[in-house]
Design a protein around this motif. Structure first.
Motif, mmCIF file in Angstrom:
data_model
loop_
_atom_site.group_PDB
_atom_site.id
_atom_site.type_symbol
_atom_site.label_atom_id
_atom_site.label_comp_id
_atom_site.label_asym_id
_atom_site.label_seq_id
_atom_site.Cartn_x
_atom_site.Cartn_y
_atom_site.Cartn_z
ATOM 1 N N VAL A 177 0.826 -1.213 0.000
ATOM 2 C CA VAL A 177 0.000 0.000 0.000
ATOM 3 C C VAL A 177 0.861 1.266 0.000
ATOM 4 C CG1 VAL A 177 -2.047 -1.001 1.092
ATOM 5 C CG2 VAL A 177 -0.247 -0.100 2.526
ATOM 6 N N SER A 178 0.253 2.340 -0.464
ATOM 7 C CA SER A 178 0.919 3.638 -0.353
ATOM 8 C C SER A 178 0.069 4.497 0.581
ATOM 9 C CB SER A 178 1.078 4.275 -1.724
ATOM 10 O OG SER A 178 -0.173 4.339 -2.350
ATOM 11 N N VAL A 179 0.739 5.281 1.407
ATOM 12 C CA VAL A 179 0.019 6.017 2.464
ATOM 13 C C VAL A 179 0.399 7.493 2.454
ATOM 14 C CG1 VAL A 179 -0.203 4.019 3.999
ATOM 15 C CG2 VAL A 179 1.817 5.462 4.176
ATOM 16 N N LEU A 180 -0.541 8.322 2.879
ATOM 17 C CA LEU A 180 -0.296 9.754 2.983
ATOM 18 C C LEU A 180 -0.292 10.126 4.462
ATOM 19 C CD1 LEU A 180 -0.043 12.390 1.264
ATOM 20 C CD2 LEU A 180 -2.503 12.674 1.605
ATOM 21 N N ILE A 181 0.755 10.815 4.894
ATOM 22 C CA ILE A 181 0.789 11.264 6.300
ATOM 23 C C ILE A 181 -0.101 12.497 6.425
ATOM 24 C CG2 ILE A 181 2.265 12.128 8.166
ATOM 25 C CD1 ILE A 181 4.521 10.375 7.043
ATOM 26 N N GLU A 182 -1.101 12.402 7.285
ATOM 27 C CA GLU A 182 -2.138 13.428 7.371
ATOM 28 C C GLU A 182 -1.626 14.672 8.101
ATOM 29 O OE1 GLU A 182 -5.281 13.462 5.954
ATOM 30 O OE2 GLU A 182 -5.244 15.486 6.792
ATOM 31 N N GLN A 219 -4.294 4.960 1.724
ATOM 32 C CA GLN A 219 -4.567 5.068 3.157
ATOM 33 C C GLN A 219 -3.930 6.324 3.709
ATOM 34 O OE1 GLN A 219 -5.467 3.125 6.240
ATOM 35 N NE2 GLN A 219 -7.017 2.659 4.707
ATOM 36 N N ILE A 220 -4.371 6.730 4.899
ATOM 37 C CA ILE A 220 -3.645 7.807 5.567
ATOM 38 C C ILE A 220 -2.994 7.272 6.830
ATOM 39 C CG2 ILE A 220 -4.782 9.881 4.734
ATOM 40 C CD1 ILE A 220 -6.836 9.636 6.808
ATOM 41 N N ILE A 221 -1.918 7.914 7.239
ATOM 42 C CA ILE A 221 -1.384 7.671 8.586
ATOM 43 C C ILE A 221 -1.754 8.912 9.387
ATOM 44 C CG2 ILE A 221 0.638 7.314 10.045
ATOM 45 C CD1 ILE A 221 1.995 5.847 7.854
ATOM 46 N N TRP A 222 -2.493 8.677 10.445
ATOM 47 C CA TRP A 222 -2.920 9.788 11.300
ATOM 48 C C TRP A 222 -1.746 10.330 12.087
ATOM 49 C CZ3 TRP A 222 -7.314 11.837 10.187
ATOM 50 C CH2 TRP A 222 -8.374 11.042 9.752
ATOM 51 N N THR A 223 -1.775 11.643 12.296
ATOM 52 C CA THR A 223 -0.821 12.274 13.207
ATOM 53 C C THR A 223 -1.624 12.821 14.393
ATOM 54 O OG1 THR A 223 -1.031 14.203 11.784
ATOM 55 C CG2 THR A 223 0.939 12.848 11.501
ATOM 56 N N ASP A 224 -0.932 13.193 15.466
ATOM 57 C CA ASP A 224 -1.648 13.642 16.667
ATOM 58 C C ASP A 224 -2.429 14.934 16.393
ATOM 59 O OD1 ASP A 224 1.085 14.952 16.681
ATOM 60 O OD2 ASP A 224 0.050 16.073 18.264
ATOM 61 N N ALA A 225 -3.576 15.050 17.051
ATOM 62 C CA ALA A 225 -4.484 16.167 16.787
ATOM 63 C C ALA A 225 -3.898 17.510 17.221
ATOM 64 C CB ALA A 225 -5.807 15.920 17.509
ATOM 65 N N GLU A 233 -1.652 6.083 13.954
ATOM 66 C CA GLU A 233 -2.020 4.804 13.324
ATOM 67 C C GLU A 233 -2.599 5.087 11.951
ATOM 68 O OE1 GLU A 233 -5.646 4.140 16.276
ATOM 69 O OE2 GLU A 233 -5.895 2.895 14.508
ATOM 70 N N ALA A 234 -2.711 4.040 11.138
ATOM 71 C CA ALA A 234 -3.311 4.212 9.813
ATOM 72 C C ALA A 234 -4.814 3.940 9.918
ATOM 73 C CB ALA A 234 -2.655 3.277 8.815
ATOM 74 N N GLY A 235 -5.521 4.160 8.838
ATOM 75 C CA GLY A 235 -6.973 4.042 8.868
ATOM 76 C C GLY A 235 -7.483 2.672 9.268
ATOM 77 N N VAL A 239 0.713 0.963 12.851
ATOM 78 C CA VAL A 239 1.841 1.094 11.917
ATOM 79 C C VAL A 239 3.190 0.888 12.618
ATOM 80 C CG1 VAL A 239 2.634 2.435 9.938
ATOM 81 C CG2 VAL A 239 0.532 3.069 11.047
ATOM 82 N N PHE A 240 4.094 0.209 11.918
ATOM 83 C CA PHE A 240 5.469 -0.017 12.396
ATOM 84 C C PHE A 240 6.445 0.604 11.395
ATOM 85 C CE2 PHE A 240 5.093 -3.139 15.871
ATOM 86 C CZ PHE A 240 3.734 -3.422 15.784
ATOM 87 N N PHE A 241 7.538 1.156 11.930
ATOM 88 C CA PHE A 241 8.576 1.766 11.102
ATOM 89 C C PHE A 241 9.891 1.058 11.398
ATOM 90 C CE2 PHE A 241 5.313 4.760 12.189
ATOM 91 C CZ PHE A 241 4.990 5.344 10.983
ATOM 92 N N ARG A 242 10.629 0.736 10.349
ATOM 93 C CA ARG A 242 11.948 0.128 10.555
ATOM 94 C C ARG A 242 13.012 1.116 10.090
ATOM 95 N NH1 ARG A 242 14.397 -4.898 7.092
ATOM 96 N NH2 ARG A 242 16.542 -4.651 7.786
ATOM 97 N N ILE A 243 13.736 1.660 11.073
ATOM 98 C CA ILE A 243 14.834 2.575 10.767
ATOM 99 C C ILE A 243 16.115 1.807 11.051
ATOM 100 C CG2 ILE A 243 15.978 4.734 11.385
ATOM 101 C CD1 ILE A 243 13.289 5.923 12.068
ATOM 102 N N GLY A 244 16.938 1.629 10.047
ATOM 103 C CA GLY A 244 18.086 0.727 10.194
ATOM 104 C C GLY A 244 17.490 -0.647 10.495
ATOM 105 N N ASP A 245 17.889 -1.249 11.614
ATOM 106 C CA ASP A 245 17.283 -2.523 11.994
ATOM 107 C C ASP A 245 16.416 -2.376 13.239
ATOM 108 O OD1 ASP A 245 18.033 -4.005 9.869
ATOM 109 O OD2 ASP A 245 19.939 -4.635 10.748
ATOM 110 N N LYS A 246 16.113 -1.139 13.577
ATOM 111 C CA LYS A 246 15.261 -0.899 14.750
ATOM 112 C C LYS A 246 13.803 -0.759 14.303
ATOM 113 C CE LYS A 246 16.775 2.208 17.744
ATOM 114 N NZ LYS A 246 17.169 1.411 18.888
ATOM 115 N N LEU A 247 12.940 -1.467 15.026
ATOM 116 C CA LEU A 247 11.506 -1.402 14.731
ATOM 117 C C LEU A 247 10.865 -0.460 15.751
ATOM 118 C CD1 LEU A 247 9.868 -2.896 12.622
ATOM 119 C CD2 LEU A 247 9.566 -4.769 14.241
#
Ligand code: COI
Length: 355
Positions: A177-182, A219-225, A233-235, A239-247
């Protein structure tokens, strides 16, 4: 006509089955439902005798409060069949607890545990043929509660209906999927009911998601209000992010859904020695990592979506493609999770529930 009674559930069997008309190789998520459903009404301050009836339309008074004030909560679960024909649920106690937590926040009555489990297992036994074996095949289960009391008075209802319907399912998303950060709209705020699986949380996302789709994102990824600086989280999934080998994944809060797949993945990652952090995560951290080539993966986790890799995301008019991985974490955790769900791996956590 009453056919049989399990210990607590009255069973009214369908006269014929629709199963022969279903193409199980080409299912659209959530379109086809099994032959039966579970129904239980709350009247006079108590839940009445639960029933299993043929699946079909119901009639409600147009003034039923669910239509006016959205007093409705739901769950998403799946049943899996192994190669021996045994059927399993995955951590159903989590769904039972969460639907009551959601209900409490919307001033709805708690549903009794033995009705939930007996209703669910009886329904799955009746509609067993609808659960196809094989990786990726499952029966999506949708328990939900709605306020049925006729009256448009704006207060909590005193009549409700608890229903479980089931739909044979394959993948929720057909590919990555492709997502837009809201940046503008919000799913929930502090003190709100973002943690609840309330119908309104989903209705509120359709418009921003429609706008995202017009820009080519699914989809969107929600950001804090408050600041729109933190990823939430996404719709349809956490959601999980892997930066380097850190999740990294955001902590649950009163704004973020306490996803069963999310918490299972965290437990698996910890047990398998992965470097995992559950902490607030800033959009700028993701953008910086994407720019310096360190953002290796983003993936969603949810019951319907299972583990869904993200191939690209958008933010402030910029488009970012994620690099292809030889051994993606998303695929690793999807397999680890499904091996447990489909009874192919030892269940060291005690998550499987045999129906
Ligand atoms: C689930 O994953 O079960 C959900 O409830 C998400 C839904 C929007 C399909």
């Amino acid at each position: 006509m009453k056919n049989t009674t399990s210990q607590t559930v009255e069973i009214h069997k369908a006269k014929t089955s629709k199963i022969d008309q279903v193409d199980f190789e080409n299912l659209t998520f959530g379109k086809i439902f099994t032959d039966h459903m579970f129904v239980c009404d709350y009247v006079d301050g108590k839940w009445q005798t639960p029933k299993i009836t043929p699946y079909g339309p119901m009639s409600f008074d147009p003034s039923a409060r669910v239509f006016h004030y959205g007093q409705a909560v739901f769950e998403g679960m799946k049943a899996y069949k192994d190669d021996n024909g045994d059927v399993f649920l995955f951590r159903p106690d989590e769904n039972y607890n969460r639907i009551n937590k959601s209900a409490e926040r919307l001033a709805m009555p708690e549903f009794p545990e033995h009705y939930f489990f007996e209703g669910l297992t009886t329904l799955l036994q009746l509609d067993n043929d609808w659960i196809k074996p094989g990786y990726g095949n499952s029966l999506y289960i949708r328990p939900f509660v709605i306020a049925t009391q006729p009256s448009v008075s704006a207060s909590e209802a005193n009549e409700y209906r608890f229903i479980i319907i089931c739909s044979p399912a394959q993948a929720y998303y057909s590919g990555d999927v492709s997502v837009l950060i809201e940046e503008k709209y919000s799913r929930s705020a502090n003190g709100g009911f973002g943690y609840a699986k309330a119908a309104g949380n989903y209705a509120g996302q359709f418009y921003p998601t429609k706008l995202a789709k017009e820009k080519g994102y699914q989809q969107i990824i929600w950001t804090d209000a408050n600041t729109h600086e933190y990823l939430e989280e996404a719709g349809t999934m956490n959601v999980f992010f892997r930066i380097g080998d850190k999740l990294i994944t955001a902590p649950v809060s009163d704004r973020i859904l306490d996803g069963v797949t999310r918490k299972s993945l965290i437990a698996l990652a910890e047990k398998q020695g992965y470097d995992i952090e559950v902490r607030p995560i800033k959009v700028e951290e993701i953008i910086a990592a994407a720019k310096n080539g360190n953002l290796n993966e983003i993936f969603g986790a949810g019951t319907a979506a299972v583990i869904s890799p993200v191939k690209a995301f958008g933010y402030k008019g910029e488009h970012y493609e994620l690099p292809k991985q030889d051994n993606p974490y998303a695929a690793h955790f999807k397999k680890a999770l499904m091996d447990i769900q489909y009874n192919k791996a030892e269940d060291t956590f005690g998550w499987r529930y045999k129906v």
